[in-house]
Design an enzyme around this catalytic site. Structure first.
Site, PDB file in Angstrom:
ATOM      1  N   HIS A  28     -12.658  12.185 -21.776  1.00 52.97           N
ATOM      2  CA  HIS A  28     -11.925  13.149 -21.641  1.00 52.97           C
ATOM      3  C   HIS A  28      -9.904  13.231 -22.641  1.00 52.97           C
ATOM      4  O   HIS A  28      -9.438  12.187 -22.828  1.00 52.97           O
ATOM      5  CB  HIS A  28     -11.374  13.804 -20.279  1.00 52.97           C
ATOM      6  CG  HIS A  28     -10.852  14.599 -20.063  1.00 52.97           C
ATOM      7  ND1 HIS A  28      -9.435  14.533 -20.402  1.00 52.97           N
ATOM      8  CD2 HIS A  28     -11.564  15.494 -19.284  1.00 52.97           C
ATOM      9  CE1 HIS A  28      -9.020  16.686 -19.991  1.00 52.97           C
ATOM     10  NE2 HIS A  28     -10.327  16.954 -20.046  1.00 52.97           N
ATOM     11  N   GLY A  82      -5.752  23.939 -19.348  1.00 52.01           N
ATOM     12  CA  GLY A  82      -4.627  24.199 -18.096  1.00 52.01           C
ATOM     13  C   GLY A  82      -3.490  24.810 -18.349  1.00 52.01           C
ATOM     14  O   GLY A  82      -2.473  24.484 -18.315  1.00 52.01           O
ATOM     15  N   SER A 117      -9.500  25.980 -19.499  1.00 55.25           N
ATOM     16  CA  SER A 117      -9.000  27.121 -18.564  1.00 55.25           C
ATOM     17  C   SER A 117     -10.161  27.726 -18.375  1.00 55.25           C
ATOM     18  O   SER A 117     -10.108  29.059 -18.950  1.00 55.25           O
ATOM     19  CB  SER A 117      -7.895  28.338 -19.217  1.00 55.25           C
ATOM     20  OG  SER A 117      -6.124  27.139 -19.025  1.00 55.25           O
TER      21      SER A 117
HETATM   22  P1  13P Z   1      -8.150  23.625 -17.186  1.00 57.41           P
HETATM   23  O1  13P Z   1      -9.699  24.204 -16.326  1.00 57.41           O
HETATM   24  O2  13P Z   1      -7.583  23.577 -15.746  1.00 57.41           O
HETATM   25  O3  13P Z   1      -7.832  24.194 -18.589  1.00 57.41           O
HETATM   26  O4  13P Z   1      -9.576  22.045 -17.255  1.00 57.41           O
HETATM   27  C1  13P Z   1     -10.278  21.357 -18.558  1.00 57.41           C
HETATM   28  C2  13P Z   1     -10.290  20.100 -18.119  1.00 57.41           C
HETATM   29  O5  13P Z   1      -9.590  19.262 -18.852  1.00 57.41           O
HETATM   30  C3  13P Z   1     -11.291  20.143 -17.441  1.00 57.41           C
HETATM   31  O6  13P Z   1     -12.173  18.682 -17.876  1.00 57.41           O
END
Ligand code: 13P
Length: 253
Positions: free
Chosen positions: A97, A175, A215
């Protein structure tokens, strides 16, 4: 046909009680699942067994760890091995990640080792890739992501990559509320599939589930997942809200 996947990444959120309540609400919802649609809940290590038990009797819902260490065993205080995960019945693990790459200095070479240790233990990696904003602005995202795949995956066999899971997550969309457009997601994900096809052939490439992350929410999931090379999503924030995540699951192709 390759699997369509709605994967949650809870990251470092929720207490055990909150996680249990969320899982129960999702599992009891009216989910449109079948053998070609899979839900994966990426939960913190201490909750794996409990959440896994809550999903007993749900053949198309599984839990995943969010990380594992690259070494087999030994003096690595605080780390969790692939063997430990399989010993508690875990089948999936998120690898590489962007938060692990950024805050814990995970490199493409380290991730190649992690992927290896997963395969040695029969764990299925959900391999993350994706570019930062500067790279997107410079227009070099395709070659950047291609290099991530090459350095961490290209030593694997065609057999290992058959049915593999890749999650493309542009860092600038994580995010931030700023989602890639469905056209942007399709454009790079078709490239990812082409890169895999060039190395391993069309049949292997067609079998790989390529998820989009960044997102994703109920309001945009269906459109993004509707793209031909988007096989579902890896979802952070919206996966913590049962109603949102249920709509995301039901937005799968
Ligand atoms: P968000 O959906 O909060 O943008 O995060 C994406 C993510 O990093 C999933 O691994």
């Amino acid at each position: 046909m390759r699997k369509q996947i709605a994967a949650a990444n809870w990251k470092m959120n929720l207490t055990l009680e909150q996680g249990k309540a969320l899982t129960e609400e999702i599992a009891q919802a009216d989910l449109d699942l079948n053998d070609n649609r899979l839900v994966i809940l990426g939960v913190p290590f201490p909750y794996l067994v409990t959440i896994k038990e809550l999903l007993t009797g749900q053949p198309n819902m599984v839990v995943a760890a969010q990380n594992c260490y690259s070494k087999k065993s030994g003096a690595f205080t605080g780390e969790v091995s692939a063997t430990m995960l399989t010993s508690i019945g875990i089948q999936y693990v998120i690898i590489g990640h962007s938060e692990r790459r950024e805050y814990f200095n995970e490199t493409n070479d380290m991730l190649a080792e992690k992927v290896n240790i997963c395969f040695e233990n029969g764990l299925k990696p959900i391999f993350c890739c994706g570019e930062a904003l500067e790279i997107r602005e410079a227009g070099t995202q395709n070659s950047f992501v291609e290099n991530q795949l090459k350095e961490s995956l290209f030593h694997l066999s065609a057999e290992q990559l058959t049915g593999f899971i890749i999650a493309y997550e542009p860092i600038w969309a994580i995010g931030t509320g700023k989602t890639a457009t469905s056209a942007q997601a399709q454009e790079i994900q078709v490239h990812i599939r082409a890169v895999m096809a060039a190395q391993y052939g069309a049949e292997v490439a067609e079998s790989i589930s390529i998820l989009y992350g960044g997102s994703v929410k109920a309001a945009n999931a269906k459109e993004i997942f509707g793209q031909p090379d988007v096989d579902g999503g890896l979802v952070g924030g919206a996966s913590l809200i049962a109603d949102e995540f249920v709509l995301i699951i039901n937005g799968l192709k």
